[in-house]
Design a protein around this motif. Structure first.
Motif, PDB file in Angstrom:
ATOM      1  N   LEU A  76      23.367 -10.367  15.814  1.00 44.92           N
ATOM      2  CA  LEU A  76      22.224 -10.051  16.662  1.00 44.92           C
ATOM      3  C   LEU A  76      21.064  -9.343  15.972  1.00 44.92           C
ATOM      4  O   LEU A  76      19.974  -9.333  16.503  1.00 44.92           O
ATOM      5  N   GLN A  77      21.256  -8.693  14.857  1.00 41.90           N
ATOM      6  CA  GLN A  77      20.209  -7.842  14.309  1.00 41.90           C
ATOM      7  C   GLN A  77      19.606  -8.416  13.038  1.00 41.90           C
ATOM      8  O   GLN A  77      20.289  -9.033  12.237  1.00 41.90           O
ATOM      9  N   ASN A  78      18.309  -8.175  12.878  1.00 48.00           N
ATOM     10  CA  ASN A  78      17.581  -8.551  11.661  1.00 48.00           C
ATOM     11  C   ASN A  78      17.731 -10.029  11.317  1.00 48.00           C
ATOM     12  O   ASN A  78      17.917 -10.395  10.163  1.00 48.00           O
ATOM     13  N   ASN A  79      17.687 -10.871  12.307  1.00 47.47           N
ATOM     14  CA  ASN A  79      17.809 -12.311  12.130  1.00 47.47           C
ATOM     15  C   ASN A  79      16.442 -12.938  12.393  1.00 47.47           C
ATOM     16  O   ASN A  79      16.036 -13.072  13.538  1.00 47.47           O
ATOM     17  N   PHE A  80      15.756 -13.342  11.343  1.00 47.58           N
ATOM     18  CA  PHE A  80      14.397 -13.843  11.505  1.00 47.58           C
ATOM     19  C   PHE A  80      14.239 -15.253  10.980  1.00 47.58           C
ATOM     20  O   PHE A  80      14.809 -15.610   9.947  1.00 47.58           O
ATOM     21  N   VAL A  81      13.432 -16.044  11.692  1.00 44.06           N
ATOM     22  CA  VAL A  81      13.065 -17.385  11.242  1.00 44.06           C
ATOM     23  C   VAL A  81      12.116 -17.238  10.062  1.00 44.06           C
ATOM     24  O   VAL A  81      11.129 -16.512  10.132  1.00 44.06           O
ATOM     25  N   GLU A  82      12.421 -17.944   8.972  1.00 41.08           N
ATOM     26  CA  GLU A  82      11.590 -17.907   7.768  1.00 41.08           C
ATOM     27  C   GLU A  82      10.894 -19.234   7.492  1.00 41.08           C
ATOM     28  O   GLU A  82       9.914 -19.286   6.763  1.00 41.08           O
ATOM     29  N   TYR A  83      11.431 -20.333   8.032  1.00 38.29           N
ATOM     30  CA  TYR A  83      10.842 -21.648   7.790  1.00 38.29           C
ATOM     31  C   TYR A  83      11.148 -22.542   8.989  1.00 38.29           C
ATOM     32  O   TYR A  83      12.228 -22.466   9.575  1.00 38.29           O
ATOM     33  N   LEU A  84      10.198 -23.383   9.323  1.00 33.48           N
ATOM     34  CA  LEU A  84      10.352 -24.334  10.407  1.00 33.48           C
ATOM     35  C   LEU A  84       9.626 -25.608  10.014  1.00 33.48           C
ATOM     36  O   LEU A  84       8.438 -25.566   9.674  1.00 33.48           O
ATOM     37  N   GLY A  85      10.330 -26.731  10.007  1.00 30.28           N
ATOM     38  CA  GLY A  85       9.675 -27.986   9.675  1.00 30.28           C
ATOM     39  C   GLY A  85      10.642 -29.145   9.674  1.00 30.28           C
ATOM     40  O   GLY A  85      11.839 -28.978   9.409  1.00 30.28           O
ATOM     41  N   GLY A  86      10.141 -30.337   9.979  1.00 28.55           N
ATOM     42  CA  GLY A  86      10.988 -31.519  10.013  1.00 28.55           C
ATOM     43  C   GLY A  86      12.089 -31.354  11.036  1.00 28.55           C
ATOM     44  O   GLY A  86      11.838 -31.028  12.189  1.00 28.55           O
ATOM     45  N   ASP A  87      13.318 -31.542  10.598  1.00 22.50           N
ATOM     46  CA  ASP A  87      14.471 -31.450  11.485  1.00 22.50           C
ATOM     47  C   ASP A  87      15.091 -30.064  11.528  1.00 22.50           C
ATOM     48  O   ASP A  87      16.032 -29.845  12.285  1.00 22.50           O
ATOM     49  N   VAL A  88      14.595 -29.129  10.709  1.00 19.86           N
ATOM     50  CA  VAL A  88      15.333 -27.887  10.510  1.00 19.86           C
ATOM     51  C   VAL A  88      14.531 -26.620  10.790  1.00 19.86           C
ATOM     52  O   VAL A  88      13.302 -26.608  10.771  1.00 19.86           O
ATOM     53  N   VAL A  89      15.299 -25.564  11.029  1.00 22.88           N
ATOM     54  CA  VAL A  89      14.788 -24.199  11.061  1.00 22.88           C
ATOM     55  C   VAL A  89      15.649 -23.421  10.073  1.00 22.88           C
ATOM     56  O   VAL A  89      16.862 -23.623  10.011  1.00 22.88           O
ATOM     57  N   GLN A  90      15.010 -22.574   9.254  1.00 22.15           N
ATOM     58  CA  GLN A  90      15.748 -21.722   8.315  1.00 22.15           C
ATOM     59  C   GLN A  90      15.540 -20.275   8.727  1.00 22.15           C
ATOM     60  O   GLN A  90      14.438 -19.877   9.100  1.00 22.15           O
ATOM     61  N   TYR A  91      16.611 -19.494   8.607  1.00 20.78           N
ATOM     62  CA  TYR A  91      16.594 -18.128   9.111  1.00 20.78           C
ATOM     63  C   TYR A  91      17.488 -17.250   8.252  1.00 20.78           C
ATOM     64  O   TYR A  91      18.397 -17.723   7.577  1.00 20.78           O
ATOM     65  N   VAL A  92      17.205 -15.968   8.301  1.00 21.07           N
ATOM     66  CA  VAL A  92      18.010 -14.973   7.610  1.00 21.07           C
ATOM     67  C   VAL A  92      18.901 -14.332   8.661  1.00 21.07           C
ATOM     68  O   VAL A  92      18.407 -13.798   9.653  1.00 21.07           O
ATOM     69  N   THR A  93      20.201 -14.424   8.471  1.00 20.90           N
ATOM     70  CA  THR A  93      21.166 -13.809   9.374  1.00 20.90           C
ATOM     71  C   THR A  93      22.512 -13.739   8.671  1.00 20.90           C
ATOM     72  O   THR A  93      22.668 -14.287   7.592  1.00 20.90           O
ATOM     73  N   SER A  94      23.457 -13.087   9.274  1.00 27.63           N
ATOM     74  CA  SER A  94      24.780 -12.934   8.684  1.00 27.63           C
ATOM     75  C   SER A  94      25.702 -14.029   9.201  1.00 27.63           C
ATOM     76  O   SER A  94      26.051 -14.055  10.378  1.00 27.63           O
ATOM     77  N   THR A  95      26.089 -14.956   8.317  1.00 23.54           N
ATOM     78  CA  THR A  95      27.071 -15.980   8.651  1.00 23.54           C
ATOM     79  C   THR A  95      28.004 -16.159   7.453  1.00 23.54           C
ATOM     80  O   THR A  95      27.692 -15.747   6.352  1.00 23.54           O
ATOM     81  N   VAL A 138      17.239 -28.387  18.076  1.00 21.36           N
ATOM     82  CA  VAL A 138      17.707 -29.049  19.287  1.00 21.36           C
ATOM     83  C   VAL A 138      16.793 -30.208  19.655  1.00 21.36           C
ATOM     84  O   VAL A 138      17.263 -31.275  20.072  1.00 21.36           O
ATOM     85  N   SER A 139      15.503 -30.042  19.479  1.00 27.04           N
ATOM     86  CA  SER A 139      14.559 -31.112  19.835  1.00 27.04           C
ATOM     87  C   SER A 139      14.849 -32.388  19.044  1.00 27.04           C
ATOM     88  O   SER A 139      14.741 -33.500  19.566  1.00 27.04           O
ATOM     89  N   ARG A 140      15.266 -32.268  17.782  1.00 31.86           N
ATOM     90  CA  ARG A 140      15.579 -33.440  16.950  1.00 31.86           C
ATOM     91  C   ARG A 140      16.880 -34.106  17.404  1.00 31.86           C
ATOM     92  O   ARG A 140      17.011 -35.320  17.379  1.00 31.86           O
TER      93      ARG A 140
END
Length: 159
Positions: A76-95, A138-140
């Protein structure tokens, strides 16, 4: 229910099977599969409707996941979108490995993507690598589905 309660005690999970001759739609390029289950688990557990939702760079995202096959974890914390384009979104989070297929939510708890990768990922427009996570928008996915199935998923219709 593959999770632990607040005392760290394992809960009793339910198991579901795919319905023979049921809905099965997959796309390896978009890394998703839709499978119809036997019975109606949504009546007990509910479901997440998938709708086209706008997300922007620097917005927060949240992930509910089962990394490495472990019980449910929520990031839940400090998870930010860093890139959005084409089919993908890139984000910083703990996984961790094993989180693919997890829903990626915005702060309104709309599902915006399905998590599918993490690590040293190539940003498509700059061709630079960043340590991030990546989800398929999801839109893709909805655009790729047959229209009748996409509508059922948007509305949460189970029959």
């Amino acid at each position: 229910m593959y999770e632990e309660n607040f005392q760290g005690e394992a809960q009793q999970p339910d198991e579901y099977r795919a319905q023979v001759d049921g809905i099965f739609q997959t796309n390896s390029a978009l890394d998703y599969t839709v499978v119809q289950l036997v019975g109606e688990p949504g009546n007990q557990w509910g479901w997440l409707s998938l709708v086209e939702t706008t997300i922007r760079r620097r917005e927060r995202v949240n992930i509910i996941q089962h990394p490495l096959g472990q019980p449910k974890q929520i990031s839940l914390q400090n998870n930010f979108v860093e890139y959005l384009g084409g089919d993908v979104v890139q984000y910083v989070t703990s996984t961790l490995n094993g989180s693919s297929g997890s829903p990626v939510f915005n702060d309104r708890w709309d599902v915006v993507a399905l998590h599918h990768a993490g690590g040293n990922i190539l940003e498509p427009t700059t061709q630079r690598r960043y340590f991030r996570n990546e989800g398929i928008l999801v839109s893709r996915i909805l655009a790729d589905l047959p229209p009748e199935l996409a509508e059922r998923i948007r509305s949460g219709t189970t029959a």
